[in-house]
Design an enzyme around this catalytic site. Structure first.
Site, PDB file in Angstrom:
ATOM      1  N   CYS A  50      51.547  45.899  35.900  1.00  0.00           N
ATOM      2  CA  CYS A  50      52.496  46.966  36.231  1.00  0.00           C
ATOM      3  C   CYS A  50      52.710  47.068  37.738  1.00  0.00           C
ATOM      4  O   CYS A  50      52.209  47.985  38.402  1.00  0.00           O
ATOM      5  CB  CYS A  50      52.076  48.314  35.678  1.00  0.00           C
ATOM      6  SG  CYS A  50      53.440  49.495  35.810  1.00  0.00           S
ATOM      7  N   CYS A  72      59.465  48.690  33.428  1.00  0.00           N
ATOM      8  CA  CYS A  72      58.635  49.448  34.353  1.00  0.00           C
ATOM      9  C   CYS A  72      59.292  50.806  34.599  1.00  0.00           C
ATOM     10  O   CYS A  72      60.258  50.887  35.352  1.00  0.00           O
ATOM     11  CB  CYS A  72      58.500  48.661  35.658  1.00  0.00           C
ATOM     12  SG  CYS A  72      57.369  49.454  36.804  1.00  0.00           S
TER      13      CYS A  72
HETATM   14  P1  FAD Z   1      44.086  45.630  28.053  1.00  0.00           P
HETATM   15  O1  FAD Z   1      44.848  46.671  27.333  1.00  0.00           O
HETATM   16  O2  FAD Z   1      43.674  45.877  29.442  1.00  0.00           O
HETATM   17  O3  FAD Z   1      42.801  45.325  27.161  1.00  0.00           O
HETATM   18  C1  FAD Z   1      41.644  44.676  27.601  1.00  0.00           C
HETATM   19  C2  FAD Z   1      40.550  44.741  26.499  1.00  0.00           C
HETATM   20  O4  FAD Z   1      39.720  43.559  26.487  1.00  0.00           O
HETATM   21  C3  FAD Z   1      39.636  45.883  26.736  1.00  0.00           C
HETATM   22  O5  FAD Z   1      39.551  46.651  25.572  1.00  0.00           O
HETATM   23  C4  FAD Z   1      38.319  45.214  27.111  1.00  0.00           C
HETATM   24  O6  FAD Z   1      37.222  45.986  26.762  1.00  0.00           O
HETATM   25  C5  FAD Z   1      38.367  43.911  26.345  1.00  0.00           C
HETATM   26  N1  FAD Z   1      37.559  42.812  26.924  1.00  0.00           N
HETATM   27  C6  FAD Z   1      37.384  42.498  28.219  1.00  0.00           C
HETATM   28  N2  FAD Z   1      36.611  41.429  28.368  1.00  0.00           N
HETATM   29  C7  FAD Z   1      36.268  41.040  27.123  1.00  0.00           C
HETATM   30  C8  FAD Z   1      35.478  39.973  26.625  1.00  0.00           C
HETATM   31  N3  FAD Z   1      34.860  39.122  27.434  1.00  0.00           N
HETATM   32  N4  FAD Z   1      35.349  39.865  25.290  1.00  0.00           N
HETATM   33  C9  FAD Z   1      35.981  40.730  24.450  1.00  0.00           C
HETATM   34  N5  FAD Z   1      36.738  41.759  24.890  1.00  0.00           N
HETATM   35  C10 FAD Z   1      36.883  41.901  26.207  1.00  0.00           C
HETATM   36  N6  FAD Z   1      52.687  49.147  31.219  1.00  0.00           N
HETATM   37  C11 FAD Z   1      53.890  49.637  30.787  1.00  0.00           C
HETATM   38  O7  FAD Z   1      54.462  49.094  29.850  1.00  0.00           O
HETATM   39  N7  FAD Z   1      54.473  50.723  31.368  1.00  0.00           N
HETATM   40  C12 FAD Z   1      53.874  51.396  32.366  1.00  0.00           C
HETATM   41  O8  FAD Z   1      54.404  52.388  32.853  1.00  0.00           O
HETATM   42  C13 FAD Z   1      52.597  50.929  32.842  1.00  0.00           C
HETATM   43  N8  FAD Z   1      51.957  51.568  33.829  1.00  0.00           N
HETATM   44  C14 FAD Z   1      50.693  51.192  34.180  1.00  0.00           C
HETATM   45  C15 FAD Z   1      50.031  51.920  35.133  1.00  0.00           C
HETATM   46  C16 FAD Z   1      48.731  51.598  35.484  1.00  0.00           C
HETATM   47  C17 FAD Z   1      48.031  52.400  36.528  1.00  0.00           C
HETATM   48  C18 FAD Z   1      48.074  50.518  34.831  1.00  0.00           C
HETATM   49  C19 FAD Z   1      46.643  50.190  35.159  1.00  0.00           C
HETATM   50  C20 FAD Z   1      48.743  49.758  33.894  1.00  0.00           C
HETATM   51  C21 FAD Z   1      50.064  50.078  33.553  1.00  0.00           C
HETATM   52  N9  FAD Z   1      50.789  49.340  32.618  1.00  0.00           N
HETATM   53  C22 FAD Z   1      52.025  49.775  32.215  1.00  0.00           C
HETATM   54  C23 FAD Z   1      50.287  48.019  32.180  1.00  0.00           C
HETATM   55  C24 FAD Z   1      49.663  48.015  30.798  1.00  0.00           C
HETATM   56  O9  FAD Z   1      48.765  49.079  30.665  1.00  0.00           O
HETATM   57  C25 FAD Z   1      48.956  46.680  30.585  1.00  0.00           C
HETATM   58  O10 FAD Z   1      49.866  45.640  30.825  1.00  0.00           O
HETATM   59  C26 FAD Z   1      48.404  46.551  29.178  1.00  0.00           C
HETATM   60  O11 FAD Z   1      47.535  47.606  28.866  1.00  0.00           O
HETATM   61  C27 FAD Z   1      47.661  45.232  29.040  1.00  0.00           C
HETATM   62  O12 FAD Z   1      47.215  45.081  27.744  1.00  0.00           O
HETATM   63  P2  FAD Z   1      46.253  43.874  27.368  1.00  0.00           P
HETATM   64  O13 FAD Z   1      46.081  43.905  25.883  1.00  0.00           O
HETATM   65  O14 FAD Z   1      46.742  42.607  27.947  1.00  0.00           O
HETATM   66  O15 FAD Z   1      44.889  44.262  28.082  1.00  0.00           O
END
Ligand code: FAD
Ligand code: UQ1
Length: 460
Positions: free
Chosen positions: A211, A389
């Protein structure tokens, strides 16, 4: 805690791996998400690694295809966070508690929760290693992988990582916060409330981040908060960014530059935070165009966006590209080398901005890709790089940026989304959380493509 080699002589199965990044916790036993310790089967039709946004969305979708009893998810954390809300939490507009739910409540019922951390991947042997100290085998035929960014200084293992000197220990001091972690986001709000007079400094690191709008959203909200509380004339607001532009899509960059001018915000490009001296309330920046040239800025408030990168478990595995991201085809999300591996989310090398909105669109495409592959057919649906975004520019205003791989606007609504709007704020603050928990995570929401077509009468 020794990861053990797994034997893969079982019948072929499918493995869905959604590896995510916040691997800060450890588990010592296998558990169902009912909390009951149980034996782990030696293979699953689908294995999901990580219970983040992409992992849970794909678990829900795969459950509909192969049945819950054929799926396991490996996830160490007790809590699942809706991270997009943290922008508003840092500005005091939402509570941190409303951004999190128990992991047990978001893992689809009947799916086995292996409460552990993935520590290694051997895709050539169809093996995944976990940190329980037990030997387990996950033979698979199909492996979709979804990973996330590693927020570098919040993790215990910092080897090979770019670090900011003085962090994370510096977060023990007041006046400094970061919306990028559940552990530090409330410190942003505290620093805002405690602000008296001086520099309010906001940073953007010299790495790709998730983000990419979030580092500046908190600046706009802080400025609005200072105005609301009569402190604006005492605040010098500085955005020091490693980038060379305010936003990657011209239409929205133009609108943001207008706001920056109108609100008297000071933006300095190519400035990278390299050190924090929290005892003296000083931040040190290096100019990226003049290496070695540093500048010290005193702060009354500092919001840090940490450097980010691929999680070690991926970076060091054969599924990674040269930069350490899961190496997938940008249209089908299938791994380029291992046809039984797929990627979704922040961990991938998809050349688009990493957001939950992007994951929504990816999940719909990946669902279709896997359906085709399960029928031995060629995937036909293509991900266009859609991402979004919601640029929060005030406590009641949002510019809704939506764009694709070519950084061209791909807007859902039939009005100019580069304008600040109350309706888009309501959507961001109140409607999106509902859509996330009840649509995206449950496998029903695959992004706004259909809505966009309807609202534009099929023209886009
Ligand atoms: P995540 O949701 O981060 O999941 C990671 C998971 O993997 C966790 O549960 C963790 O415990 C697990 N994990 C880690 N390592 C291991 C391992 N070795 N083995 C097994 N499990 C593991 N997106 C939008 O669409 N709109 C927005 O307005 C927006 N604003 C944001 C604002 C902020 C401040 C932040 C931080 C993010 C924002 N995002 C936004 C981005 C969005 O939140 C992320 O892109 C999204 O959550 C990513 O999802 P993911 O499944 O890739 O990873
Ligand atoms: C979206 O799909 C989504 O995922 C649920 C978000 O997550 C946080 C968003 O912020 C946005 C903007 C979208 C896109 C949805 C619409 C209706 C434009």
């Amino acid at each position: 805690m020794t990861p053990l080699v797994m034997v893969t002589s079982c019948p072929p199965t499918r493995l869905l791996a959604s590896l995510l990044h916040r691997g800060t916790q450890q588990a010592s036993k296998f558990q169902l998400h009912t909390g009951t310790p149980c034996a782990v089967k030696d293979y699953y039709e689908v294995l999901v690694l990580g219970g983040g946004c992409g992992g849970i969305a794909m678990t829900s979708r795969m459950k509909k295809k192969v049945g819950a009893e054929n799926i396991a998810i490996i996830e160490p954390s007790e809590k699942h966070f809706y991270q997009p809300l943290w922008t508003l939490v840092g500005a005091g507009a939402k509570q941190l508690s409303s951004s999190g739910r128990s992991m047990a409540s978001v893992i689809p019922s009947g799916v086995e929760w292996i409460k552990s951390r993935v520590v290694d991947l051997e895709p050539d042997k169809n093996c995944v290693y976990i940190d329980t100290g037990k030997e387990v085998t996950y033979p698979f035929r199909t492996l979709p992988v979804s990973l996330s960014y590693k927020v570098k200084f919040f993790l215990p293992s910092l080897s090979n990582l770019i670090q900011i000197k003085g962090l994370p220990e510096g977060f023990r001091y007041p006046k400094i916060g970061s919306n990028y972690s559940s552990k530090t986001v409330e410190k942003t709000w505290k620093a805002l409330q405690d602000f008296k007079e001086g520099n309010a400094v906001f940073t953007f690191p010299n790495t790709p981040i998730k983000c990419a709008g979030a580092p500046q959203k908190i600046m706009y909200l802080s400025e609005a908060y200072f105005r609301k509380t009569g402190k604006r004339s005492y605040a010098n607001i500085i955005f020091n960014t490693s980038l060379g532009a305010i936003f990657g899509v011209k239409k929205y960059a133009d609108a943001l530059e207008e706001i920056i001018k109108a609100r008297n915000l000071q933006v300095n490009y190519r400035e990278n935070l390299i050190e924090v001296r929290p005892d003296k309330q000083e931040a040190v920046f290096e100019n990226l165009d003049s290496p070695g040239e540093t500048k010290v800025i005193s702060y009354e408030m500092l919001h840090v966006t940490p450097p980010m990168g691929p999680p070690d478990v991926i970076r060091e595995s054969p599924v990674a590209d040269a930069a350490g991201w899961v190496d997938v085809d940008k249209e089908t999300l299938q791994h380029k080398k291992y046809p039984n591996i797929f990627g979704i989310g922040d961990c991938t090398n998809l050349p688009t901005s990493k957001t939950a909105a992007a994951i929504a669109a990816q999940s719909g495409i990946l669902d279709k890709t896997i359906s085709k592959i399960m029928r031995n057919e060629k995937p036909v649906n293509k991900y266009d790089g859609y991402t979004s975004c919601p640029l929060v520019t005030n406590y009641n205003r949002v510019i809704l940026a939506e764009f694709d791989y070519s950084a061209q606007p791909l807007e859902t609504f039939p009005f100019d989304q580069s304008k600040e709007r109350l309706s888009m704020y309501v959507m961001k603050a109140d409607m999106m959380p509902f859509l996330y928990w009840n649509g995206l995570l449950k496998g029903y929401w695959g992004g706004p493509a259909i809505l966009r077509k309807v609202l534009h009468l099929g023209r886009i």
